[in-house]
Design a protein around this motif. Structure first.
Motif, PDB file in Angstrom:
ATOM      1  N   ILE A 176     -44.650  52.341 -37.617  1.00  0.00           N
ATOM      2  CA  ILE A 176     -45.145  51.013 -37.254  1.00  0.00           C
ATOM      3  C   ILE A 176     -46.176  51.108 -36.117  1.00  0.00           C
ATOM      4  N   ARG A 178     -36.054  37.609 -32.349  1.00  0.00           N
ATOM      5  CA  ARG A 178     -36.932  38.781 -32.211  1.00  0.00           C
ATOM      6  C   ARG A 178     -37.790  39.035 -33.458  1.00  0.00           C
ATOM      7  N   ARG A 179     -37.308  38.627 -34.631  1.00  0.00           N
ATOM      8  CA  ARG A 179     -38.108  38.850 -35.841  1.00  0.00           C
ATOM      9  C   ARG A 179     -39.251  37.841 -35.932  1.00  0.00           C
ATOM     10  N   PHE A 218     -30.091  54.208 -36.113  1.00  0.00           N
ATOM     11  CA  PHE A 218     -29.917  53.567 -34.810  1.00  0.00           C
ATOM     12  C   PHE A 218     -28.457  53.618 -34.346  1.00  0.00           C
ATOM     13  N   ALA A 264     -43.117  56.569 -34.549  1.00  0.00           N
ATOM     14  CA  ALA A 264     -42.766  55.573 -35.564  1.00  0.00           C
ATOM     15  C   ALA A 264     -43.966  55.269 -36.443  1.00  0.00           C
ATOM     16  N   LEU A 312     -37.045  45.738 -27.956  1.00  0.00           N
ATOM     17  CA  LEU A 312     -37.540  44.853 -29.032  1.00  0.00           C
ATOM     18  C   LEU A 312     -36.615  43.674 -29.338  1.00  0.00           C
ATOM     19  N   ILE A 362     -35.431  51.369 -28.067  1.00  0.00           N
ATOM     20  CA  ILE A 362     -36.233  50.479 -28.934  1.00  0.00           C
ATOM     21  C   ILE A 362     -35.527  49.132 -29.069  1.00  0.00           C
ATOM     22  N   PHE A 389     -44.409  54.326 -30.219  1.00  0.00           N
ATOM     23  CA  PHE A 389     -42.982  54.649 -30.191  1.00  0.00           C
ATOM     24  C   PHE A 389     -42.802  56.136 -30.480  1.00  0.00           C
ATOM     25  N   ASN A 425     -40.153  51.104 -40.861  1.00  0.00           N
ATOM     26  CA  ASN A 425     -40.998  51.218 -39.675  1.00  0.00           C
ATOM     27  C   ASN A 425     -41.042  52.611 -39.078  1.00  0.00           C
ATOM     28  N   LEU A 426     -40.122  53.505 -39.533  1.00  0.00           N
ATOM     29  CA  LEU A 426     -39.967  54.755 -38.787  1.00  0.00           C
ATOM     30  C   LEU A 426     -40.226  56.047 -39.560  1.00  0.00           C
ATOM     31  N   ASP A 440     -28.627  48.876 -37.164  1.00  0.00           N
ATOM     32  CA  ASP A 440     -29.856  48.222 -37.671  1.00  0.00           C
ATOM     33  C   ASP A 440     -29.559  47.618 -39.053  1.00  0.00           C
ATOM     34  N   ALA A 473     -41.630  43.606 -34.666  1.00  0.00           N
ATOM     35  CA  ALA A 473     -41.141  43.983 -36.006  1.00  0.00           C
ATOM     36  C   ALA A 473     -40.694  42.736 -36.770  1.00  0.00           C
ATOM     37  N   HIS A 476     -29.868  45.239 -41.176  1.00  0.00           N
ATOM     38  CA  HIS A 476     -30.568  44.102 -41.786  1.00  0.00           C
ATOM     39  C   HIS A 476     -30.600  44.308 -43.303  1.00  0.00           C
TER      40      HIS A 476
HETATM   41  C1  SR1 Z   1     -40.238  50.727 -33.809  1.00  0.00           C
HETATM   42  S1  SR1 Z   1     -38.996  50.359 -34.924  1.00  0.00           S
HETATM   43  C2  SR1 Z   1     -39.014  48.643 -35.161  1.00  0.00           C
HETATM   44  C3  SR1 Z   1     -37.815  48.112 -35.833  1.00  0.00           C
HETATM   45  O1  SR1 Z   1     -37.652  48.747 -37.098  1.00  0.00           O
HETATM   46  C4  SR1 Z   1     -36.318  49.183 -37.258  1.00  0.00           C
HETATM   47  O2  SR1 Z   1     -35.861  48.981 -38.542  1.00  0.00           O
HETATM   48  C5  SR1 Z   1     -35.523  48.425 -36.213  1.00  0.00           C
HETATM   49  O3  SR1 Z   1     -35.131  47.157 -36.679  1.00  0.00           O
HETATM   50  C6  SR1 Z   1     -36.513  48.334 -35.117  1.00  0.00           C
HETATM   51  O4  SR1 Z   1     -36.221  47.334 -34.179  1.00  0.00           O
END
Ligand code: SR1
Ligand code: MG
Length: 432
Positions: A74, A354-355, A258, A72, A184, A180, A78, A47-48, A238, A360, A240
């Protein structure tokens, strides 16, 4: 050379394209042979950032150059400081010392171009994609728990000198990326926020079960303040399954931009939640009964092992390394671990919610092509997420985590899984 305009990589930052990166490598790095025949491709799908793979066609050698952009990928909304690239390079170096073998090697960091040069891990694959293809990694739980126990305990006040630890807190203060996460993960998913992006079939359920629940909102507010104020351990921030490169005998944790000092359970909870996403995906996408009955218990066992092995290794490492005098008092380490596991349960729940609701998403859910199945999968995540948050004080063992998962699955798929008798034998019947 006449007519050739060489770029200046030394005085002002700009975002590079593939041709710029080749020129950058030729002019600023000495990692390839002089006669290298370089080829570059942008391969990032996060996303970044922008991730470039540079290969020497002659020798076959390759490296990765990761550059932080000013906004970002995404969404332009951001605006994120490219200084995150410094944080990433510095923490990778530190994690490489604390947990050798579990992070890529960083060869160089460039504070002007805000990029770093690191190992190409193309012989590994992104764990999320591998799990979406139903692959198994029997060593993963052992690897990730060594990484977690070592990075989380060895950066804490239990082990470090308190002045040195406070310097670390300063070094890894990461306000924009933390903001963020605060928005988020801890705030927007729990009200009908304009920025949320909820699948049509799931929206009414989210309103009823999540947004209209005042008790849940209050608990997430408490957790948000923990996230902002509990400078317990240096987190990846972060963690995941898209931040993990994996192959059968090797696990590499990437993308720690992060990173900051926060509650240790944040990293563990992210790992557990993302195993749950893989589980829900497999539950709805593996057509063949036998294959499903083989893969789901593997994921359950992995969740159990992550929690249990982490607890074991953390206590063992504590015995070997605790330097703070009060930390050796009887029952203190058990109390400390207990609070980490409580935070782990809470963060598992936050990540699950949140997912589904936030901006995101994860492919585990979005790639479920049947709309009814996707809705059911997302409802499972929301119900499980809410339970993990509200019942966090009583979730401590690997089996406790699996029990919440099974119970949530059973609310949406009749007679699927025995959730009364959770233990490591993981009896699963095969109906969906
Ligand atoms: C704007 S960034 C969105 C998400 O992507 C990153 O990997 C983090 O999980 C963040 O919350
Ligand atoms: Mg990332």
């Amino acid at each position: 050379m006449e007519g050739t305009h060489l770029k200046d990589f030394t005085s002002a930052y700009f975002t590079m394209n593939e041709a710029d990166v080749v020129e950058y490598v030729q002019n600023r790095l000495s990692v390839f042979n002089d006669d290298a025949d370089l080829e570059c491709r942008e391969i990032g799908d996060g996303n970044l950032n922008y991730v470039f793979k540079v290969v020497d066609r002659k020798s076959g050698e390759s490296i990765i150059i990761k550059q932080a952009g000013p906004v970002a990928r995404i969404s332009d909304a951001f605006k994120v400081s490219p200084d995150r690239n410094r944080i990433e390079s510095e923490i990778l170096e530190l994690q490489g010392e604390l947990a050798p073998g579990f992070v890529p090697k960083v060869y160089a960091y460039d504070p002007v171009m805000n990029c770093c040069v690191m190992d190409d891990l193309s012989d590994h694959e992104i764990m999320r994609s591998a799990l979406l293809n139903y692959k198994k990694f029997p060593l993963f739980a052992d690897h990730i728990t060594t990484f977690l126990a070592r990075t989380l305990l060895l950066t804490s006040d239990v082990v470090m000198g308190h002045k040195e630890k406070k310097e670390r807190v300063q070094q890894f203060t990461n306000p924009e990326l933390c903001e963020i996460t605060e928005d988020l993960v801890y705030t927007e998913p729990f009200y009908d926020c304009e920025q949320n992006d909820v699948f049509e079939g799931t929206k009414e359920f989210a309103r009823e079960v999540i947004w209209n629940d005042e008790k849940l909102k209050l608990e997430t507010a408490k957790l948000k303040f923990d996230f902002m104020t509990k400078a317990q351990s240096l987190l990846h921030g972060d963690l995941h399954t898209g931040s993990i490169f994996i192959k059968e005998d090797s696990t590499k944790i990437i993308d720690p931009e992060f990173a900051f000092y926060g509650p240790a359970g944040y990293d563990i909870g992210n790992v557990v939640a993302n195993l749950i996403f893989a589980y829900v995906h497999a539950h709805y996408t593996i057509e063949e009964t036998e294959a499903r009955a083989d893969y789901l218990p593997y994921l359950e066992e992995t969740i159990v092992q992550v929690v249990e092995l982490f607890s074991e290794k953390f206590l063992q490492l504590w015995n070997e390394t605790a330097a703070e005098q009060t930390a050796t008092l009887p029952k203190f380490k058990e109390w400390y671990l207990d609070s980490i596991l409580e935070d782990t349960a809470a963060v598992t729940g936050l990540e699950l919610c949140r997912r589904v609701i936030g901006i995101a998403h994860v492919k585990d859910l979005t790639s479920i092509s049947d709309a009814k199945d996707r809705t059911a999968a997302e409802k499972i995540c929301l119900i499980a997420g809410k339970t993990f948050i509200l019942d966090r004080t009583s979730i401590r063992t690997g089996d406790d985590f699996v029990k919440v998962l099974r119970h949530s699955v059973n609310q949406f798929s009749k007679g699927a899984i025995n959730d009364d008798n959770t233990n490591s034998s993981h009896s699963i019947s095969t109906a969906r």
